[in-house]
Scaffold this motif. Structure first.
Motif, PDB file in Angstrom:
ATOM      1  N   TYR A 106      -3.666 -44.942  62.539  1.00 21.37           N
ATOM      2  CA  TYR A 106      -4.684 -43.988  62.975  1.00 21.37           C
ATOM      3  C   TYR A 106      -4.197 -43.173  64.176  1.00 21.37           C
ATOM      4  N   ILE A 107      -3.561 -43.882  65.130  1.00 22.92           N
ATOM      5  CA  ILE A 107      -3.047 -43.175  66.315  1.00 22.92           C
ATOM      6  C   ILE A 107      -1.959 -42.183  65.917  1.00 22.92           C
ATOM      7  N   HIS A 108      -1.121 -42.567  64.986  1.00 20.31           N
ATOM      8  CA  HIS A 108      -0.048 -41.674  64.529  1.00 20.31           C
ATOM      9  C   HIS A 108      -0.615 -40.409  63.887  1.00 20.31           C
ATOM     10  N   ILE A 109      -1.643 -40.585  63.044  1.00 24.02           N
ATOM     11  CA  ILE A 109      -2.261 -39.410  62.388  1.00 24.02           C
ATOM     12  C   ILE A 109      -2.951 -38.533  63.417  1.00 24.02           C
ATOM     13  N   ALA A 110      -3.632 -39.180  64.384  1.00 22.67           N
ATOM     14  CA  ALA A 110      -4.321 -38.399  65.417  1.00 22.67           C
ATOM     15  C   ALA A 110      -3.334 -37.584  66.245  1.00 22.67           C
ATOM     16  N   LEU A 111      -2.208 -38.193  66.591  1.00 25.09           N
ATOM     17  CA  LEU A 111      -1.188 -37.475  67.364  1.00 25.09           C
ATOM     18  C   LEU A 111      -0.591 -36.326  66.546  1.00 25.09           C
ATOM     19  N   GLU A 112      -0.409 -36.560  65.261  1.00 31.01           N
ATOM     20  CA  GLU A 112       0.091 -35.482  64.390  1.00 31.01           C
ATOM     21  C   GLU A 112      -0.877 -34.308  64.355  1.00 31.01           C
ATOM     22  N   GLU A 113      -2.177 -34.592  64.307  1.00 27.21           N
ATOM     23  CA  GLU A 113      -3.182 -33.533  64.269  1.00 27.21           C
ATOM     24  C   GLU A 113      -3.236 -32.768  65.592  1.00 27.21           C
ATOM     25  N   LEU A 114      -3.086 -33.498  66.707  1.00 21.82           N
ATOM     26  CA  LEU A 114      -3.039 -32.820  67.999  1.00 21.82           C
ATOM     27  C   LEU A 114      -1.814 -31.908  68.092  1.00 21.82           C
ATOM     28  N   ASN A 115      -0.703 -32.384  67.570  1.00 23.18           N
ATOM     29  CA  ASN A 115       0.501 -31.555  67.560  1.00 23.18           C
ATOM     30  C   ASN A 115       0.314 -30.346  66.653  1.00 23.18           C
ATOM     31  N   ARG A 116      -0.414 -30.537  65.541  1.00 23.14           N
ATOM     32  CA  ARG A 116      -0.673 -29.409  64.636  1.00 23.14           C
ATOM     33  C   ARG A 116      -1.559 -28.377  65.310  1.00 23.14           C
ATOM     34  N   ALA A 117      -2.542 -28.839  66.090  1.00 25.09           N
ATOM     35  CA  ALA A 117      -3.388 -27.900  66.829  1.00 25.09           C
ATOM     36  C   ALA A 117      -2.560 -27.085  67.815  1.00 25.09           C
ATOM     37  N   LYS A 118      -1.602 -27.742  68.479  1.00 26.29           N
ATOM     38  CA  LYS A 118      -0.731 -27.036  69.414  1.00 26.29           C
ATOM     39  C   LYS A 118       0.104 -25.991  68.682  1.00 26.29           C
ATOM     40  N   LEU A 119       0.625 -26.349  67.503  1.00 25.91           N
ATOM     41  CA  LEU A 119       1.444 -25.405  66.745  1.00 25.91           C
ATOM     42  C   LEU A 119       0.618 -24.210  66.268  1.00 25.91           C
ATOM     43  N   ILE A 120      -0.629 -24.466  65.905  1.00 24.49           N
ATOM     44  CA  ILE A 120      -1.503 -23.376  65.479  1.00 24.49           C
ATOM     45  C   ILE A 120      -1.701 -22.382  66.614  1.00 24.49           C
ATOM     46  N   ILE A 121      -1.954 -22.897  67.800  1.00 23.93           N
ATOM     47  CA  ILE A 121      -2.156 -22.018  68.954  1.00 23.93           C
ATOM     48  C   ILE A 121      -0.875 -21.241  69.262  1.00 23.93           C
ATOM     49  N   ASP A 122       0.280 -21.913  69.185  1.00 25.41           N
ATOM     50  CA  ASP A 122       1.550 -21.269  69.516  1.00 25.41           C
ATOM     51  C   ASP A 122       1.953 -20.206  68.493  1.00 25.41           C
ATOM     52  N   ASP A 123       1.634 -20.462  67.218  1.00 27.55           N
ATOM     53  CA  ASP A 123       2.185 -19.612  66.153  1.00 27.55           C
ATOM     54  C   ASP A 123       1.193 -18.655  65.522  1.00 27.55           C
ATOM     55  N   TYR A 124      -0.076 -18.705  65.925  1.00 31.44           N
ATOM     56  CA  TYR A 124      -1.085 -17.944  65.185  1.00 31.44           C
ATOM     57  C   TYR A 124      -0.883 -16.437  65.304  1.00 31.44           C
ATOM     58  N   LEU A 125      -0.396 -15.984  66.430  1.00 33.28           N
ATOM     59  CA  LEU A 125      -0.207 -14.543  66.616  1.00 33.28           C
ATOM     60  C   LEU A 125       0.899 -14.008  65.723  1.00 33.28           C
ATOM     61  N   THR A 126       1.803 -14.865  65.291  1.00 32.98           N
ATOM     62  CA  THR A 126       2.862 -14.420  64.378  1.00 32.98           C
ATOM     63  C   THR A 126       2.472 -14.622  62.926  1.00 32.98           C
ATOM     64  N   PHE A 127       1.263 -15.125  62.715  1.00 31.07           N
ATOM     65  CA  PHE A 127       0.832 -15.456  61.354  1.00 31.07           C
ATOM     66  C   PHE A 127       0.707 -14.237  60.456  1.00 31.07           C
ATOM     67  N   ALA A 128       0.348 -13.097  61.037  1.00 36.01           N
ATOM     68  CA  ALA A 128       0.091 -11.902  60.233  1.00 36.01           C
ATOM     69  C   ALA A 128       1.354 -11.242  59.723  1.00 36.01           C
ATOM     70  N   LYS A 129       2.514 -11.766  60.080  1.00 35.69           N
ATOM     71  CA  LYS A 129       3.760 -11.175  59.581  1.00 35.69           C
ATOM     72  C   LYS A 129       3.858 -11.383  58.078  1.00 35.69           C
ATOM     73  N   PRO A 130       4.592 -10.492  57.363  1.00 36.73           N
ATOM     74  CA  PRO A 130       4.677 -10.590  55.907  1.00 36.73           C
ATOM     75  C   PRO A 130       5.184 -11.936  55.419  1.00 36.73           C
ATOM     76  N   ALA A 131       6.056 -12.596  56.191  1.00 27.80           N
ATOM     77  CA  ALA A 131       6.581 -13.897  55.773  1.00 27.80           C
ATOM     78  C   ALA A 131       6.824 -14.732  57.013  1.00 27.80           C
ATOM     79  N   PRO A 132       6.668 -16.030  56.930  1.00 32.09           N
ATOM     80  CA  PRO A 132       6.916 -16.866  58.100  1.00 32.09           C
ATOM     81  C   PRO A 132       8.378 -16.815  58.505  1.00 32.09           C
ATOM     82  N   GLU A 133       8.602 -16.927  59.816  1.00 40.31           N
ATOM     83  CA  GLU A 133       9.975 -16.885  60.300  1.00 40.31           C
ATOM     84  C   GLU A 133      10.751 -18.104  59.812  1.00 40.31           C
ATOM     85  N   LYS A 134      10.102 -19.258  59.772  1.00 38.78           N
ATOM     86  CA  LYS A 134      10.761 -20.489  59.349  1.00 38.78           C
ATOM     87  C   LYS A 134      10.430 -20.762  57.888  1.00 38.78           C
TER      88      LYS A 134
END
Length: 419
Positions: free
Chosen positions: A245-273
């Motif tokens: 449970y702790i592992h999944i929770a930490l993964e979700e927190l990390n996913r929230a961080k990635l969403i905040i970091d990458d959302y402004l680049t989301f509108a590009k035609p294709a993901p950079e990675k």
């Protein structure tokens, strides 16, 4: 001798004036220099209105063997009313110089147009404070007054002969013509203002949508973390389950961080990675994340996924299907069954998400994916919009088969990765 009241030269003069107005607003609309600085707009007005003023004098209206006139007063009056002394004085100088070059000196012309300049320039500030309806009333009244005044001056000074044709072409026609010219000017001006306001509103709407969408996307992993934190309070959990449970929770927190970091680049035609996505593995992760929410709502999840790979961003893939699966769970408030299938057809991977929930009407299906449209009371529709964008970015398609109270089936087709 017969004369035509509205002859070709009258129409030509009106054409010159009309074209100059369109050119003026075209340049205002496309050249930022004119939009920023008022004195450049005034200079442009002088240039644009001096052209029809000169053309009207170059191609005059012959209303009698010894009587030649034109509609130069219309661009002169329009320029002075809208630009005041700053525009009126240069137009007067151009008018007098060109008049003397073409036809020689005439003191009646000087007196008449100086009078027009004084009247229009004094009234300019008041005129520009009027709305469109008031301008459409006052401009013809001023033109008619100046036409009568000019005729009186000409008659008094030089014993000018007033004919029926003169009354039609140089008193009535200008009065009516300026009504339509002012209407066109106001229409073009208001259209430009409305477009400027619309651009500002659209920018604010984009910012609002972006902020709301980020909030929506971050809320998903935080909800999952909250759920697992509540589960960790249970006293009978083994250490292995707690660690999971702790592992999944930490993964979700990390996913929230990635969403905040990458959302402004989301509108590009294709993901950079761009990376290889193991579809069955990622879908199982999505199921594991959603399962606690499904259990709380008495929903049974039946995954039947087969191996297959596609190309894209793993983060975006998880974000997309977490939104779609979570929507399917929330569409079954009274419990039900959620089926998630994946299989291969030719060179594509097909993923089906089927629920037994409230379903959608044809109108709701047609609006599926619109921002701020949702079948949920507190939904924003942004999660679905983001999911559709991700599918399009991955060169995939989404089809909907739904009926009210019979459930919904989403069919997502993605290209299979070439070996």
């Amino acid at each position: 001798m017969d004369f035509i009241f509205i002859n070709q030269n009258v129409l030509n003069d009106l054409f010159y004036i009309l074209v100059s107005i369109f050119v003026y607003y075209f340049l205002i609309d496309h050249v930022s220099l004119f939009q920023k600085y008022r004195h450049y707009r005034q200079l442009l007005m002088v240039v644009c209105l001096s052209v029809p003023l000169i053309l009207c004098m170059r191609f005059p209206i012959y209303i009698a063997p010894n009587c030649v006139h034109d509609l130069r007063q219309l661009p002169f009056i329009i320029g002075t009313l809208y630009g005041g002394w700053t525009v009126g004085l240069p137009l007067l100088m151009i008018l007098l110089i060109v008049r003397f070059v073409f036809y020689g000196y005439n003191y009646i012309t000087v007196v008449i147009y100086i009078t027009m300049l004084i009247v229009c320039a004094i009234y300019s500030r008041t005129f520009n404070q009027f709305n469109r309806s008031q301008k459409l009333v006052m401009a013809p009244m001023i033109t008619f007054f100046l036409a009568i005044l000019s005729t009186i001056i000409a008659v008094v000074i030089s014993d000018f002969q007033v004919t029926d044709t003169y009354i039609i072409d140089f008193i009535i026609v200008p009065t009516i013509a300026i009504l339509f010219l002012i209407y066109i000017i106001e229409l073009l001006s208001e259209a430009m203002m409305m477009r400027t306001k619309l651009i500002k509103v659209e920018k604010m709407e984009i910012v609002s949508q972006l902020a709301a969408s980020i909030s929506h996307e971050v809320r998903n992993p935080l909800t999952v973390v909250q759920g697992f934190m509540q589960l960790l309070k249970s006293p009978n959990l083994s250490k292995e389950i707690k660690d999971q449970y702790i592992h999944i929770a930490l993964e979700e927190l990390n996913r929230a961080k990635l969403i905040i970091d990458d959302y402004l680049t989301f509108a590009k035609p294709a993901p950079e990675k761009v990376e290889t996505i193991d579809v069955d593995r990622e879908l199982k992760k999505v199921v594991d994340i959603v399962r606690p929410l499904a259990n709380m709502n008495s929903i049974t999840i039946s995954p039947d996924v087969h191996s297959g790979c596609t190309i894209g961003s793993i983060q975006y893939f998880q974000q997309c299907f977490l939104n779609l699966v979570k929507n399917a769970v929330e569409a079954m408030p009274n419990g039900g069954e959620l089926t998630i299938l994946s299989y291969l057809i030719d060179d594509h991977i097909v993923i089906k998400i089927k629920d037994t929930g409230i379903g959608m009407t044809p109108e709701q299906i047609s609006r599926y994916g619109e921002p701020y449209f949702s079948t949920k009371e507190k939904g924003t529709g942004l999660g679905t919009m983001v999911a559709l964008k991700i599918i399009q970015t991955m060169n995939g398609t989404l089809e909907i088969d739904s009926a009210v109270n019979k459930g919904t089936t989403l069919t997502i087709t993605l290209p299979l990765k070439e070996e």
